[in-house]
Scaffold this active site. Structure first.
Site, PDB file in Angstrom:
ATOM      1  N   LYS A  33      -6.440 -34.365 -21.212  1.00 30.11           N
ATOM      2  CA  LYS A  33      -6.808 -33.074 -20.619  1.00 30.11           C
ATOM      3  C   LYS A  33      -5.802 -32.693 -19.528  1.00 30.11           C
ATOM      4  CE  LYS A  33     -11.645 -33.910 -21.815  1.00 30.11           C
ATOM      5  NZ  LYS A  33     -12.857 -34.613 -21.430  1.00 30.11           N
TER       6      LYS A  33
ATOM      7  N   VAL B 202     -19.994 -31.519 -32.091  1.00 27.47           N
ATOM      8  CA  VAL B 202     -19.466 -30.193 -31.755  1.00 27.47           C
ATOM      9  C   VAL B 202     -19.577 -29.248 -32.957  1.00 27.47           C
ATOM     10  CG1 VAL B 202     -17.475 -28.899 -30.899  1.00 27.47           C
ATOM     11  CG2 VAL B 202     -17.903 -31.208 -30.046  1.00 27.47           C
TER      12      VAL B 202
HETATM   13  N1  HSE Z   1     -15.815 -38.057 -23.780  1.00 28.56           N
HETATM   14  C1  HSE Z   1     -15.587 -36.801 -23.169  1.00 28.56           C
HETATM   15  C2  HSE Z   1     -16.245 -36.767 -21.789  1.00 28.56           C
HETATM   16  C3  HSE Z   1     -16.138 -35.705 -24.050  1.00 28.56           C
HETATM   17  O1  HSE Z   1     -17.059 -37.658 -21.502  1.00 28.56           O
HETATM   18  O2  HSE Z   1     -15.959 -35.902 -20.984  1.00 28.56           O
HETATM   19  C4  HSE Z   1     -15.695 -34.321 -23.683  1.00 28.56           C
HETATM   20  O3  HSE Z   1     -14.329 -34.168 -23.737  1.00 28.56           O
END
Ligand code: HSE
Length: 372
Positions: A200, A12
């Site tokens: 999330k 990133v």
């Molecule tokens: N490992 C996470 C995914 C990366 O596969 O969505 C992005 O948050």
């Protein structure tokens, strides 16, 4: 002109450097002034990188440089990332991150610190990568009571489930392919076990409902037990198996949060979300359903969201947005008590139940809640 520093030159961080450089004019137009990358902090050496002259190893250089007004944290985890973010905010710098673990576990503290210092702490890229999700949620949808959110927010597991379906592979083989193509990390535990999706889910709940949802309170089941025969059965029944993040607000005022593989019928808008793509349906009491779709991971899509935050931080440098939630626990109900239909499998027999709470579902080798 505003100077910024990137902490962590990985997937990133290197994408952020590229976006800032290649889209310099667009970034300046958005921010209303030039945004100049002054430092990249990383303990590793990158002698062949065009950004090598900006690389430093000591974060104190950034912390003590009054010319740096925005710090981008793309280190990940809650070790040095937490320490550096605290120090950057305490030094009066705006902070932007893609680090969902840090926001989910320490968001209350870091947002309060930012507020106390009159700076912004933004984290759009932490949920859904490049998809604009959090700003629409706390900004454009703020006239609504948020009734529910459901979505696919982990690209790695969605890629694996899609590959199993399309190529007839069992999970282990699909995981190896995902790792070969760079979708899955060498250690895929946080994706496969649903931990990444839980973080999330927590950030969405925090923003939507204004109180803290700690990751350990979210009921979670990852995809490790999804067998190829389940995918085949789901497909024959006109749907697919997807790892979903679910958030509901009940009429009793309790919220329900869980992450689990679901049977998604073909008529759901989520059924066409394949490969590493993410999507989220947010339902508000005034707007109804809204759906957000796009690249949930990857260097440039994630960097797109990070740099969008940098631009917003520069634009709101003297009047921070003041987003946040309290440290009070979000009142939670038990998702196991919510009734739905289920697909269950015993041996090779695959059948659909009536609407039942989890405890009433007949014993089965595999069971999938049906998304309604
Ligand atoms: N490992 C996470 C995914 C990366 O596969 O969505 C992005 O948050």
């Amino acid at each position: 002109m505003k100077n910024i520093a990137i902490l962590g030159f990985g997937t990133v961080g290197s994408g952020v450097a590229k976006v800032l450089t290649e889209n310099r004019a667009e970034v300046a137009a958005g921010a209303g002034e030039e945004v100049c990358l002054k430092y990249i902090v990383d303990v590793r050496d990158f002698p062949d990188s065009p950004f090598a002259p900006l690389l430093v190893k000591d974060f104190a250089l950034v912390e003590q440089d009054p010319e740096v007004s925005v710090v981008v944290e793309t280190i990940g985890g809650c070790g040095v990332a937490l320490d550096f973010t605290r120090r950057a905010l305490k030094a009066g710098k705006h902070a932007v991150t893609s680090n969902k673990q840090l926001v989910a576990e320490h968001g209350v503290e870091l947002l309060a610190l930012a507020k106390g210092k009159g700076v912004n702490y933004f984290f759009e890229a932490s949920v859904g990568g490049g998809i604009p999700l959090l700003r629409p949620l706390f900004n454009d949808l703020s006239a609504n009571k948020i009734l529910s959110m459901k979505g696919i927010l982990n690209g790695t597991t969605n890629y694996i489930l899609t590959a199993m379906d399309r190529s007839g592979m069992e999970l282990e083989a699909a995981l190896k392919e995902a790792q070969r193509l760079g979708y899955a990390e060498l250690n895929p535990d946080s994706d496969l076990d649903g931990t990444d999706a839980v973080r999330k889910t927590c950030i969405l709940a925090d923003l939507a409902w204004g109180r803290e949802l700690k990751p350990e309170r979210v009921s979670v089941e990852g995809i490790r037990n999804v067998a190829l025969k389940d995918i085949r059965n789901a497909s024959a029944a006109g749907g697919s198996i997807k790892l979903l993040c679910r958030l509901l607000r009940g009429e009793d005022g309790l919220c329900y949060a869980w992450v689990a593989p679901h049977f998604v019928p073909a008529e759901s808008m989520l059924s066409g979300v394949n490969e590493a793509f993410n999507a989220l349906i947010i339902t508000g009491n005034m707007v109804g359903d809204t759906m957000f779709y796009g690249a949930g991971a990857g260097s440039l899509p994630t960097a797109s969201a990070v740099v969008g935050d940098v631009i917003d931080a520069v634009r709101h440098a003297s009047s921070p947005r003041g987003i946040g939630w309290t440290g009070e626990d979000l009142p939670l109900g038990d998702p196991e008590e919510l009734s739905s239909r289920w697909y269950i499998r015993n041996g090779d027999t695959w059948s659909l139940t009536d609407a039942l709470p989890a405890a009433k579902v007949p014993a089965a080798e595999a069971k999938y809640r049906v998304l309604d």
